[in-house]
Design a protein around this motif. Structure first.
Motif, PDB file in Angstrom:
ATOM      1  N   THR A  56       0.830  -1.209   0.000  1.00 53.40           N
ATOM      2  CA  THR A  56       0.000   0.000   0.000  1.00 53.40           C
ATOM      3  C   THR A  56       0.865   1.261   0.000  1.00 53.40           C
ATOM      4  O   THR A  56       1.990   1.265   0.507  1.00 53.40           O
ATOM      5  N   HIS A  57       0.306   2.343  -0.577  1.00 51.97           N
ATOM      6  CA  HIS A  57       0.924   3.665  -0.464  1.00 51.97           C
ATOM      7  C   HIS A  57       0.618   4.285   0.893  1.00 51.97           C
ATOM      8  O   HIS A  57       1.446   5.003   1.455  1.00 51.97           O
ATOM      9  N   SER A  58      -0.585   4.052   1.384  1.00 54.58           N
ATOM     10  CA  SER A  58      -1.001   4.627   2.657  1.00 54.58           C
ATOM     11  C   SER A  58      -1.916   3.643   3.361  1.00 54.58           C
ATOM     12  O   SER A  58      -2.621   2.854   2.722  1.00 54.58           O
ATOM     13  N   LEU A  59      -1.891   3.694   4.695  1.00 51.53           N
ATOM     14  CA  LEU A  59      -2.685   2.784   5.506  1.00 51.53           C
ATOM     15  C   LEU A  59      -3.076   3.501   6.790  1.00 51.53           C
ATOM     16  O   LEU A  59      -2.225   4.079   7.464  1.00 51.53           O
ATOM     17  N   LYS A  60      -4.360   3.476   7.102  1.00 47.44           N
ATOM     18  CA  LYS A  60      -4.868   4.184   8.280  1.00 47.44           C
ATOM     19  C   LYS A  60      -5.893   3.312   8.986  1.00 47.44           C
ATOM     20  O   LYS A  60      -6.796   2.765   8.347  1.00 47.44           O
ATOM     21  N   ILE A  61      -5.738   3.171  10.298  1.00 49.65           N
ATOM     22  CA  ILE A  61      -6.752   2.488  11.110  1.00 49.65           C
ATOM     23  C   ILE A  61      -7.786   3.532  11.509  1.00 49.65           C
ATOM     24  O   ILE A  61      -7.486   4.477  12.238  1.00 49.65           O
ATOM     25  N   LEU A  62      -9.006   3.368  11.014  1.00 51.29           N
ATOM     26  CA  LEU A  62     -10.071   4.334  11.301  1.00 51.29           C
ATOM     27  C   LEU A  62     -10.663   4.138  12.686  1.00 51.29           C
ATOM     28  O   LEU A  62     -11.210   5.087  13.266  1.00 51.29           O
ATOM     29  N   GLY A  63     -10.575   2.925  13.205  1.00 56.27           N
ATOM     30  CA  GLY A  63     -11.100   2.696  14.546  1.00 56.27           C
ATOM     31  C   GLY A  63     -11.384   1.235  14.803  1.00 56.27           C
ATOM     32  O   GLY A  63     -11.555   0.437  13.879  1.00 56.27           O
ATOM     33  N   SER A  64     -11.412   0.879  16.079  1.00 57.26           N
ATOM     34  CA  SER A  64     -11.856  -0.434  16.537  1.00 57.26           C
ATOM     35  C   SER A  64     -12.982  -0.212  17.535  1.00 57.26           C
ATOM     36  O   SER A  64     -12.911   0.686  18.381  1.00 57.26           O
ATOM     37  N   TYR A  65     -14.009  -1.045  17.486  1.00 54.41           N
ATOM     38  CA  TYR A  65     -15.222  -0.779  18.249  1.00 54.41           C
ATOM     39  C   TYR A  65     -16.002  -2.078  18.430  1.00 54.41           C
ATOM     40  O   TYR A  65     -15.799  -3.051  17.691  1.00 54.41           O
ATOM     41  N   PRO A  66     -16.887  -2.121  19.422  1.00 54.19           N
ATOM     42  CA  PRO A  66     -17.703  -3.327  19.609  1.00 54.19           C
ATOM     43  C   PRO A  66     -18.553  -3.609  18.382  1.00 54.19           C
ATOM     44  O   PRO A  66     -19.167  -2.709  17.812  1.00 54.19           O
ATOM     45  N   GLU A  67     -18.574  -4.860  17.966  1.00 49.98           N
ATOM     46  CA  GLU A  67     -19.381  -5.242  16.802  1.00 49.98           C
ATOM     47  C   GLU A  67     -20.851  -5.277  17.197  1.00 49.98           C
ATOM     48  O   GLU A  67     -21.247  -5.956  18.142  1.00 49.98           O
ATOM     49  N   ALA A  68     -21.659  -4.532  16.474  1.00 45.23           N
ATOM     50  CA  ALA A  68     -23.089  -4.448  16.787  1.00 45.23           C
ATOM     51  C   ALA A  68     -23.832  -5.630  16.192  1.00 45.23           C
ATOM     52  O   ALA A  68     -23.512  -6.076  15.084  1.00 45.23           O
ATOM     53  N   PRO A  69     -24.837  -6.142  16.903  1.00 43.92           N
ATOM     54  CA  PRO A  69     -25.642  -7.231  16.332  1.00 43.92           C
ATOM     55  C   PRO A  69     -26.559  -6.717  15.238  1.00 43.92           C
ATOM     56  O   PRO A  69     -27.082  -5.602  15.315  1.00 43.92           O
ATOM     57  N   LYS A  70     -26.737  -7.526  14.215  1.00 43.75           N
ATOM     58  CA  LYS A  70     -27.714  -7.189  13.172  1.00 43.75           C
ATOM     59  C   LYS A  70     -29.115  -7.473  13.715  1.00 43.75           C
ATOM     60  O   LYS A  70     -29.319  -8.422  14.466  1.00 43.75           O
ATOM     61  N   PRO A  71     -30.095  -6.652  13.336  1.00 39.69           N
ATOM     62  CA  PRO A  71     -31.451  -6.855  13.863  1.00 39.69           C
ATOM     63  C   PRO A  71     -32.071  -8.119  13.292  1.00 39.69           C
ATOM     64  O   PRO A  71     -31.779  -8.505  12.155  1.00 39.69           O
ATOM     65  N   PRO A  72     -32.943  -8.773  14.070  1.00 37.55           N
ATOM     66  CA  PRO A  72     -33.654  -9.933  13.528  1.00 37.55           C
ATOM     67  C   PRO A  72     -34.671  -9.501  12.486  1.00 37.55           C
ATOM     68  O   PRO A  72     -35.047  -8.328  12.413  1.00 37.55           O
ATOM     69  N   GLU A  73     -35.125 -10.451  11.693  1.00 35.55           N
ATOM     70  CA  GLU A  73     -36.148 -10.149  10.695  1.00 35.55           C
ATOM     71  C   GLU A  73     -37.409  -9.674  11.397  1.00 35.55           C
ATOM     72  O   GLU A  73     -37.793 -10.179  12.447  1.00 35.55           O
ATOM     73  N   ASP A  74     -38.065  -8.672  10.801  1.00 34.20           N
ATOM     74  CA  ASP A  74     -39.279  -8.100  11.362  1.00 34.20           C
ATOM     75  C   ASP A  74     -40.314  -9.191  11.600  1.00 34.20           C
ATOM     76  O   ASP A  74     -40.728  -9.885  10.669  1.00 34.20           O
ATOM     77  N   PRO A  75     -40.789  -9.370  12.857  1.00 32.47           N
ATOM     78  CA  PRO A  75     -41.740 -10.438  13.131  1.00 32.47           C
ATOM     79  C   PRO A  75     -43.175 -10.089  12.758  1.00 32.47           C
ATOM     80  O   PRO A  75     -44.047 -10.938  12.826  1.00 32.47           O
ATOM     81  N   ASP A  76     -43.456  -8.816  12.410  1.00 30.43           N
ATOM     82  CA  ASP A  76     -44.831  -8.430  12.111  1.00 30.43           C
ATOM     83  C   ASP A  76     -45.372  -9.267  10.957  1.00 30.43           C
ATOM     84  O   ASP A  76     -44.700  -9.451   9.932  1.00 30.43           O
ATOM     85  N   PRO A  77     -46.592  -9.751  11.050  1.00 27.67           N
ATOM     86  CA  PRO A  77     -47.099 -10.682  10.052  1.00 27.67           C
ATOM     87  C   PRO A  77     -47.441 -10.055   8.713  1.00 27.67           C
ATOM     88  O   PRO A  77     -47.493 -10.735   7.712  1.00 27.67           O
TER      89      PRO A  77
END
Length: 296
Positions: A268-289
Motif C-alpha cells: 500500500t501507499h497509505s494505511l490508516k486504522i479508522l477505529g476499533s469498536y464493539p461489533e453491533a448485532p444485526k437486527p432480527p427479521e421483522d416479526p410483524d405478520p
C-alpha cells in the motif's frame, strides 16, 4: 445549597431534518443525548472535527440501496475516529394530516430511495409519487402545506414530531431493510478488553503493482481473519486511483491482526486504522405478520 454536579447531555450531530432515520439511530444507540440536525454530511463531520459536538452519527450502507458514498469519502479526508456502529431497521410509515383516510390519498412524497423501497405498496395503491430531498423533510412540508389528498413516507418519529397520523406501517417491500450507521468522534475510545466481538475499520491505497489487492488481502486469509466489508472509492485529486475501506473482525493489537496489517502495509501507499469498536448485532427479521398494516 445543592452542590451536586449535573452532567450536560452528549451532543450528537446527524444529517437531515429532525425526525430523520439518522436521528432515530441517535436516539436508539445514544439515548439521553442532544441531537443536532445538519443539512449535509460534510457539516456533520466538520461539527465533530471542530468540537461543536462530541459525536456524529452517519450512515454508511443500506441493505437495499447499497453504499452511502459521501460518508466514506469524508472518512478519507477527515481525521476522525470510528468508535461504534449501529444497525437500524428501516420501517417506513405512510402519514397524513389527522382525519385523512387512506382512501383520500392521491399523491405521496418522500426521498427517492424511500419511494423505491416501498414500490410494491405504492404500485398497489396507484398513487402519484413525488421525490423530495429527505423523508423527514417530506413529513415537515406536509405538516405545513399539505392537502387532504397528500401523504408522506417517513419514520414513525417524524409522524410524532410533526403531528401527523400514521395511515400504514411497515410499507417497505423488504422486511430486512436495514441501514448501518457509524459513530464518529474527534478522539479515539479505548476498547474494554472484556469485549469479545470487536470490529476494526481500515483505509488503504494500493500500490500500482500486479495483483496488488490480492496481495493486500492475503495476510487476512493466512491469519484466519474474517473480512466483513470491502469498499472502493476514488481518491480525490488522483485520477484512476482508489482507496479501499476494509472491516474485519478482531482487534488490531492481537497477533493475527498485527501480522495481517503488517503484510498489508507492504503493498500500500497509505494505511490508516479508522477505529476499533464493539461489533453491533444485526437486527432480527421483522416479526410483524403483514407489511403495510393500517395505523391505529
Amino acid at each position: 445549597m445543592d452542590t451536586r454536579m449535573t452532567t450536560a447531555p452528549l451532543r450528537v450531530a446527524f444529517q437531515g431534518m429532525p425526525g430523520a432515520y439518522s436521528e432515530q439511530a441517535c436516539r436508539e444507540r445514544l439515548p439521553g443525548g442532544e441531537y443536532l440536525p445538519f443539512k449535509t454530511f460534510e457539516e456533520v463531520f466538520d461539527a465533530v472535527d471542530e468540537g461543536r459536538v462530541q459525536l456524529g452519527m452517519v450512515p454508511v450502507e443500506n441493505s437495499m440501496a447499497g453504499v452511502v458514498s459521501d460518508s466514506y469519502d469524508l472518512l478519507a479526508i477527515k481525521d476522525l475516529h470510528i468508535i461504534g456502529e449501529y444497525f437500524l431497521p428501516v420501517r417506513h410509515c405512510l402519514m397524513a394530516h389527522r382525519g385523512v383516510s387512506l382512501e383520500q390519498v392521491r399523491k405521496v412524497y418522500s426521498h427517492p430511495q424511500a419511494l423505491a423501497q416501498c414500490q410494491g405498496f405504492l404500485k398497489r395503491q396507484g398513487w402519484e409519487r413525488v421525490a423530495v430531498y429527505d423523508t423527514a423533510g417530506a413529513a415537515e412540508d406536509l405538516s405545513r402545506n399539505g392537502h387532504p389528498h397528500e401523504a408522506a413516507i417517513a419514520s414513525e418519529l417524524a409522524a410524532e414530531l410533526y403531528d401527523l397520523e400514521i395511515l400504514a406501517r411497515n410499507i417497505q417491500d423488504s422486511r430486512r431493510n436495514t441501514t448501518r450507521f457509524l459513530v464518529i468522534s474527534k478522539q479515539g475510545k479505548p476498547l474494554d478488553p472484556q469485549i469479545e466481538s470487536v470490529k476494526t475499520s481500515l483505509l488503504f491505497e494500493v500500490r500500482n503493482i500486479p495483483a496488488a489487492l490480492y496481495k493486500c488481502l492475503g495476510g487476512f486469509a493466512t491469519n484466519g481473519i474474517n473480512l466483513t466489508r470491502l469498499e472502493s472509492r476514488p481518491v480525490a485529486g488522483k485520477d484512476w486511483s482508489y482507496h479501499f475501506y476494509l472491516d474485519f473482525q478482531g482487534r488490531p493489537d492481537h497477533e493475527p491482526s498485527q501480522l495481517a496489517i503488517e503484510e498489508l502495509g507492504f503493498f500500500t501507499h497509505s494505511l490508516k486504522i479508522l477505529g476499533s469498536y464493539p461489533e453491533a448485532p444485526k437486527p432480527p427479521e421483522d416479526p410483524d405478520p403483514q407489511a403495510g398494516e393500517e395505523g391505529a
